[in-house]
Design a protein around this motif. Sequence first.
Motif, PDB file in Angstrom:
ATOM      1  N   TRP A   1      -0.910  43.124  25.998  1.00 13.01           N
ATOM      2  CA  TRP A   1      -1.755  42.152  26.442  1.00 13.01           C
ATOM      3  C   TRP A   1      -3.166  42.456  26.234  1.00 13.01           C
ATOM      4  O   TRP A   1      -3.489  43.017  26.392  1.00 13.01           O
ATOM      5  N   GLU A   2      -4.273  41.109  24.683  1.00 10.82           N
ATOM      6  CA  GLU A   2      -5.653  40.910  24.424  1.00 10.82           C
ATOM      7  C   GLU A   2      -5.763  42.768  24.362  1.00 10.82           C
ATOM      8  O   GLU A   2      -6.648  43.267  24.576  1.00 10.82           O
ATOM      9  N   ASP A   3      -5.348  43.256  23.389  1.00 11.56           N
ATOM     10  CA  ASP A   3      -5.316  44.331  22.918  1.00 11.56           C
ATOM     11  C   ASP A   3      -5.186  44.002  21.386  1.00 11.56           C
ATOM     12  O   ASP A   3      -3.813  44.578  20.930  1.00 11.56           O
ATOM     13  N   ASP A   4      -6.093  44.326  20.233  1.00 13.27           N
ATOM     14  CA  ASP A   4      -5.756  43.726  19.109  1.00 13.27           C
ATOM     15  C   ASP A   4      -5.878  44.923  18.040  1.00 13.27           C
ATOM     16  O   ASP A   4      -5.624  44.960  16.868  1.00 13.27           O
ATOM     17  N   GLU A   5      -6.422  46.175  19.202  1.00 12.61           N
ATOM     18  CA  GLU A   5      -6.374  47.717  18.185  1.00 12.61           C
ATOM     19  C   GLU A   5      -5.426  48.519  18.462  1.00 12.61           C
ATOM     20  O   GLU A   5      -5.260  49.501  17.631  1.00 12.61           O
ATOM     21  N   GLY A   6      -4.723  48.327  19.755  1.00 14.91           N
ATOM     22  CA  GLY A   6      -4.263  49.722  20.281  1.00 14.91           C
ATOM     23  C   GLY A   6      -2.435  49.704  19.534  1.00 14.91           C
ATOM     24  O   GLY A   6      -1.839  48.733  18.864  1.00 14.91           O
ATOM     25  N   LEU A   7      -1.898  50.554  19.165  1.00 13.57           N
ATOM     26  CA  LEU A   7      -0.853  50.484  18.822  1.00 13.57           C
ATOM     27  C   LEU A   7       0.541  51.706  20.075  1.00 13.57           C
ATOM     28  O   LEU A   7      -0.219  52.368  20.630  1.00 13.57           O
ATOM     29  N   ILE A   8       1.783  50.743  20.223  1.00 11.23           N
ATOM     30  CA  ILE A   8       2.970  51.368  20.853  1.00 11.23           C
ATOM     31  C   ILE A   8       3.768  51.708  20.666  1.00 11.23           C
ATOM     32  O   ILE A   8       4.013  51.062  19.060  1.00 11.23           O
ATOM     33  N   PHE A   9       4.919  52.119  21.004  1.00 11.02           N
ATOM     34  CA  PHE A   9       5.621  52.491  20.735  1.00 11.02           C
ATOM     35  C   PHE A   9       6.513  53.643  21.444  1.00 11.02           C
ATOM     36  O   PHE A   9       6.267  53.816  22.960  1.00 11.02           O
ATOM     37  N   ALA A  10       7.377  54.056  20.541  1.00  5.57           N
ATOM     38  CA  ALA A  10       8.668  55.099  22.405  1.00  5.57           C
ATOM     39  C   ALA A  10       9.835  54.819  21.143  1.00  5.57           C
ATOM     40  O   ALA A  10      10.602  54.487  20.343  1.00  5.57           O
ATOM     41  N   ASP A  11       9.925  56.349  22.005  1.00 11.81           N
ATOM     42  CA  ASP A  11      11.689  56.365  20.427  1.00 11.81           C
ATOM     43  C   ASP A  11      12.745  56.330  21.626  1.00 11.81           C
ATOM     44  O   ASP A  11      13.269  56.446  23.538  1.00 11.81           O
ATOM     45  N   ILE A  12      13.388  55.863  20.784  1.00 13.04           N
ATOM     46  CA  ILE A  12      15.307  55.267  21.008  1.00 13.04           C
ATOM     47  C   ILE A  12      16.104  56.619  20.847  1.00 13.04           C
ATOM     48  O   ILE A  12      16.213  56.564  19.576  1.00 13.04           O
ATOM     49  N   ASP A  13      17.174  55.794  21.023  1.00 11.78           N
ATOM     50  CA  ASP A  13      19.064  56.688  20.928  1.00 11.78           C
ATOM     51  C   ASP A  13      19.668  55.702  21.078  1.00 11.78           C
ATOM     52  O   ASP A  13      19.870  54.680  21.460  1.00 11.78           O
ATOM     53  N   LEU A  14      20.036  55.693  19.149  1.00 12.41           N
ATOM     54  CA  LEU A  14      20.797  54.531  18.942  1.00 12.41           C
ATOM     55  C   LEU A  14      21.999  54.397  19.606  1.00 12.41           C
ATOM     56  O   LEU A  14      22.684  53.316  19.279  1.00 12.41           O
ATOM     57  N   ARG A  15      22.323  55.603  20.650  1.00 14.72           N
ATOM     58  CA  ARG A  15      23.699  55.340  20.984  1.00 14.72           C
ATOM     59  C   ARG A  15      23.932  54.783  22.351  1.00 14.72           C
ATOM     60  O   ARG A  15      24.703  54.182  22.826  1.00 14.72           O
ATOM     61  N   GLU A  16      22.410  54.349  22.580  1.00 18.93           N
ATOM     62  CA  GLU A  16      22.562  53.194  23.705  1.00 18.93           C
ATOM     63  C   GLU A  16      23.166  52.119  23.233  1.00 18.93           C
ATOM     64  O   GLU A  16      24.133  51.332  24.521  1.00 18.93           O
ATOM     65  N   CYS A  17      23.509  51.983  22.126  1.00 19.07           N
ATOM     66  CA  CYS A  17      23.871  50.453  21.949  1.00 19.07           C
ATOM     67  C   CYS A  17      25.541  51.100  21.678  1.00 19.07           C
ATOM     68  O   CYS A  17      26.186  49.499  22.784  1.00 19.07           O
ATOM     69  N   ILE A  18      25.619  51.781  21.444  1.00 23.61           N
ATOM     70  CA  ILE A  18      27.174  51.659  21.337  1.00 23.61           C
ATOM     71  C   ILE A  18      27.489  51.691  22.669  1.00 23.61           C
ATOM     72  O   ILE A  18      29.061  51.679  23.315  1.00 23.61           O
ATOM     73  N   ARG A  19      27.325  52.883  23.805  1.00 24.07           N
ATOM     74  CA  ARG A  19      27.319  52.942  24.996  1.00 24.07           C
ATOM     75  C   ARG A  19      27.102  51.494  25.940  1.00 24.07           C
ATOM     76  O   ARG A  19      28.112  51.246  26.583  1.00 24.07           O
ATOM     77  N   GLY A  20      26.586  51.453  25.608  1.00 23.11           N
ATOM     78  CA  GLY A  20      26.713  49.241  26.181  1.00 23.11           C
ATOM     79  C   GLY A  20      27.318  48.395  25.691  1.00 23.11           C
ATOM     80  O   GLY A  20      28.176  47.897  26.714  1.00 23.11           O
ATOM     81  N   ARG A  21      28.110  48.551  24.856  1.00 20.81           N
ATOM     82  CA  ARG A  21      29.106  47.952  24.795  1.00 20.81           C
ATOM     83  C   ARG A  21      30.417  48.831  24.969  1.00 20.81           C
ATOM     84  O   ARG A  21      31.594  47.753  24.692  1.00 20.81           O
ATOM     85  N   LEU A  22      30.786  49.236  25.293  1.00 21.33           N
ATOM     86  CA  LEU A  22      31.720  49.423  26.311  1.00 21.33           C
ATOM     87  C   LEU A  22      32.137  47.829  27.721  1.00 21.33           C
ATOM     88  O   LEU A  22      33.233  48.028  27.449  1.00 21.33           O
ATOM     89  N   ASP A  23      31.260  47.395  27.335  1.00 22.08           N
ATOM     90  CA  ASP A  23      31.668  45.919  28.689  1.00 22.08           C
ATOM     91  C   ASP A  23      31.335  44.918  27.791  1.00 22.08           C
ATOM     92  O   ASP A  23      31.061  43.441  28.793  1.00 22.08           O
ATOM     93  N   LEU A  24      30.008  45.170  26.697  1.00 25.46           N
ATOM     94  CA  LEU A  24      29.723  43.864  25.920  1.00 25.46           C
ATOM     95  C   LEU A  24      29.346  44.208  24.406  1.00 25.46           C
ATOM     96  O   LEU A  24      28.843  44.768  24.364  1.00 25.46           O
ATOM     97  N   ASP A  25      30.292  43.187  24.269  1.00 20.91           N
ATOM     98  CA  ASP A  25      30.267  42.949  22.697  1.00 20.91           C
ATOM     99  C   ASP A  25      30.407  41.591  22.065  1.00 20.91           C
ATOM    100  O   ASP A  25      31.388  41.578  22.085  1.00 20.91           O
ATOM    101  N   THR A  26      28.723  41.078  22.210  1.00 18.20           N
ATOM    102  CA  THR A  26      29.490  39.450  21.453  1.00 18.20           C
ATOM    103  C   THR A  26      29.485  39.030  20.536  1.00 18.20           C
ATOM    104  O   THR A  26      30.089  37.699  20.191  1.00 18.20           O
TER     105      THR A  26
END
Length: 405
Positions: free
Chosen positions: A356-381
């Motif tokens: 919020w109210e930050d026109d100069e900053g940069l935000i980021f996160a490290d992601i593990d794409l296998r989380e998408c597969i783990r999540g589809r154990l019970d939900l794949d729309t």
Amino acid sequence: MPAIRVGTASPATGPTKAATLRHLSELARRAASQSVDILLLPEAYIGGYPRGTAFGAVIGERPYNGREEFAKYFDQAADLGDTVGGGAGAGAKWVKRELGGDDDGVRGDGTREELEKIASETGVFIVTGIIEKAGGSLYCAAVYVCPKAGVIGKRRKVMPTGTERLCWAQGSPATLKAVSTIIRGQRVNLGAAICWESYMPFVRQALYEQNINLYLAPTADGRDAWMGLMRTIGVEGRCFVVSSNMAVRKDSSPRAATSRASPTRSRARRNSTLTDEGFEIALPSTSPARHRRRKSVFDEDGNEIVLGCDESNGTEKEDATSRVQSKQNVASDGWISRGGSSIVNPFGDVLAGPQWEDDEGLIFADIDLRECIRGRLDLDTAGHYSRNDSFKFSVTGLDLDPLPY
């Protein structure tokens, strides 16, 4: 598997297209210094979001000053060398540069080539909102720029919202085609929904059907409710979600300032206020000869909350609601748009932001794409949870075959 770093920011559009591209280059270099692999930038970042103006148009009246304002906005849009193509452009032919060009091989105004140069020099995969002109129309678009292959796709907003329809044409749903790239040895399937397209269930489903694992949401919506939608999409699509919205200071919006300072009708300007979405709401006259002005505040959705009429010395007791609202007004007093860029995982957890109210900053996160597969154990729309034996889904002109893992 190594993590992929996704990033976003909330920069405001510069005073000119060239200035915005220079700032984009600076952001990409900063992202590269932080080892960001994919950088998302806001809706209409290149070309500008025309917040606070309707180009002078009302039903039955479109004055010259408003037309001139639109012409200046048109000038700042990017010519990417594409065609109108029924709102879809030339598709693969445009991506593969099969449409011809000038003697130097450039088709358009060079914006595409500049974006490809920035991505190549920084090594950052860039996805940015852009106002694209083709023929005599403007499209709100998003372009995918790979540091190795250059532009690998582009899509146009299928449903401009509200007054956006005055200045932006409808894009074809055929441009909802997701793209795929390899980063750090992993396949990333990206799809973008622009702003309130994310409120369209069929648009979301069209992206899920293509097996995306990264959902990109460049937007102009800075309301608190937007964060809830991004978390829902993460859970619903079992994908990572990156959203980006401009944080715009009141003193850095020349277009909004111009539209307020130069009304296109000669009659006396009515007392009014503008909501965050740019809609004008008329307020009662302040003339004591006519009636007393009621005291009110506006919430972030532009709804007026009446606190009571001004009596005697012009003061009254505030209840709990008005005190909370006053705090919100103070927090956003210097901003036309508060930003709110964020990153969410496939289980709806917020990994970074909202910014919020930050026109100069940069935000980021490290992601593990296998989380998408783990999540589809019970939900794949788009698969085992879709009951596709009973529900049939298709989009005219769009190949919904899922991208590979």
